[in-house]
Design a protein around this motif. Sequence first.
Motif, PDB file in Angstrom:
ATOM      1  N   LYS A   1       0.834  -1.197   0.000  1.00  0.00           N
ATOM      2  CA  LYS A   1       0.000   0.000   0.000  1.00  0.00           C
ATOM      3  C   LYS A   1       0.869   1.247   0.000  1.00  0.00           C
ATOM      4  CE  LYS A   1      -3.696  -1.967   2.837  1.00  0.00           C
ATOM      5  NZ  LYS A   1      -4.373  -1.852   4.138  1.00  0.00           N
TER       6      LYS A   1
ATOM      7  N   GLU B   1       0.526   4.829   1.350  1.00  0.00           N
ATOM      8  CA  GLU B   1      -0.312   5.545   2.302  1.00  0.00           C
ATOM      9  C   GLU B   1       0.009   7.037   2.274  1.00  0.00           C
ATOM     10  OE1 GLU B   1      -0.217   3.709   6.191  1.00  0.00           O
ATOM     11  OE2 GLU B   1       0.156   1.752   5.277  1.00  0.00           O
TER      12      GLU B   1
ATOM     13  N   MET C   1      -8.668   8.590  -3.721  1.00  0.00           N
ATOM     14  CA  MET C   1      -8.821   8.186  -2.322  1.00  0.00           C
ATOM     15  C   MET C   1     -10.043   8.847  -1.691  1.00  0.00           C
ATOM     16  SD  MET C   1      -4.934   7.818  -0.843  1.00  0.00           S
ATOM     17  CE  MET C   1      -4.110   9.111  -1.743  1.00  0.00           C
TER      18      MET C   1
ATOM     19  N   ASN D   1     -13.278   7.276  -2.770  1.00  0.00           N
ATOM     20  CA  ASN D   1     -13.478   5.921  -2.265  1.00  0.00           C
ATOM     21  C   ASN D   1     -13.293   5.806  -0.758  1.00  0.00           C
ATOM     22  OD1 ASN D   1     -13.861   4.169  -4.783  1.00  0.00           O
ATOM     23  ND2 ASN D   1     -12.123   5.475  -5.315  1.00  0.00           N
TER      24      ASN D   1
ATOM     25  N   LEU E   1     -10.643   6.325   1.156  1.00  0.00           N
ATOM     26  CA  LEU E   1      -9.419   5.598   1.488  1.00  0.00           C
ATOM     27  C   LEU E   1      -8.317   6.542   1.957  1.00  0.00           C
ATOM     28  CD1 LEU E   1      -9.294   3.284  -1.680  1.00  0.00           C
ATOM     29  CD2 LEU E   1     -10.101   2.663   0.610  1.00  0.00           C
ATOM     30  N   GLN E   2      -7.358   5.997   2.685  1.00  0.00           N
ATOM     31  CA  GLN E   2      -6.159   6.714   3.085  1.00  0.00           C
ATOM     32  C   GLN E   2      -4.926   6.110   2.421  1.00  0.00           C
ATOM     33  OE1 GLN E   2      -5.832   9.508   5.137  1.00  0.00           O
ATOM     34  NE2 GLN E   2      -8.020   9.570   4.766  1.00  0.00           N
ATOM     35  N   TYR E   3      -5.149   5.222   1.460  1.00  0.00           N
ATOM     36  CA  TYR E   3      -4.049   4.523   0.802  1.00  0.00           C
ATOM     37  C   TYR E   3      -4.494   4.097  -0.597  1.00  0.00           C
ATOM     38  CZ  TYR E   3      -6.805   0.401   1.815  1.00  0.00           C
ATOM     39  OH  TYR E   3      -7.825  -0.504   1.872  1.00  0.00           O
TER      40      TYR E   3
ATOM     41  N   HIS F   1      -3.728   0.680  -2.933  1.00  0.00           N
ATOM     42  CA  HIS F   1      -3.146  -0.663  -2.934  1.00  0.00           C
ATOM     43  C   HIS F   1      -2.367  -0.890  -4.225  1.00  0.00           C
ATOM     44  CE1 HIS F   1      -2.894  -5.042  -2.654  1.00  0.00           C
ATOM     45  NE2 HIS F   1      -3.096  -4.860  -1.353  1.00  0.00           N
TER      46      HIS F   1
ATOM     47  N   ASP G   1      -4.345  -1.675  -7.216  1.00  0.00           N
ATOM     48  CA  ASP G   1      -4.989  -0.526  -7.859  1.00  0.00           C
ATOM     49  C   ASP G   1      -4.050   0.138  -8.864  1.00  0.00           C
ATOM     50  OD1 ASP G   1      -7.286  -0.971  -6.397  1.00  0.00           O
ATOM     51  OD2 ASP G   1      -6.731   0.437  -4.818  1.00  0.00           O
TER      52      ASP G   1
END
Length: 162
Positions: free
Chosen positions: A73, A75, A127, A130, A132-134, A136, A139
Amino acid sequence: MKKKDIALRNLQRERNERGQEFQEEIRRSWTHIPSSWRMRLKDGPGGTQPADEIVLLEDANLLGEHKRTAGKKFEVGFLRPDQFRGLLEFDAVMTRNKGLVFVSFNNPAQGLDDAYAFRLVMALRYMRANGLQYIHLDDFRRQVIPCAQLPRLDAADPTYDL
């Protein structure tokens, strides 16, 4: 000194060495790009700098931050506040400016050796949309955000095809 403190210090030193190694690989890679000019940005007092380097190309100006992780990931927390702000502000000044993050997912034990370049502004949009804080590694591989995979070049010293 406690064993826990020594282990933490050794882990931090290992992370710094992996990051420095990736920075050197990217720096060597720019020598393969004609009509490019790059300058390393030195840390100021307290480790403040907007990124690792600035690169001027015929059609774009790049502010680049290099990150290497043993995980899968990327981040947001990998970036210090001055780097985060610097990449976004540089990107916003003019259309030819791009605030890029170069990330290497490198963990030989897991069979990882993938590197990507992406605009921080595009990653943040993805992010936020969606929650998110990361991002992947999968992705990046699926190109859910605009990014460029950086394949390794067959060279004496490790370099990437920028």
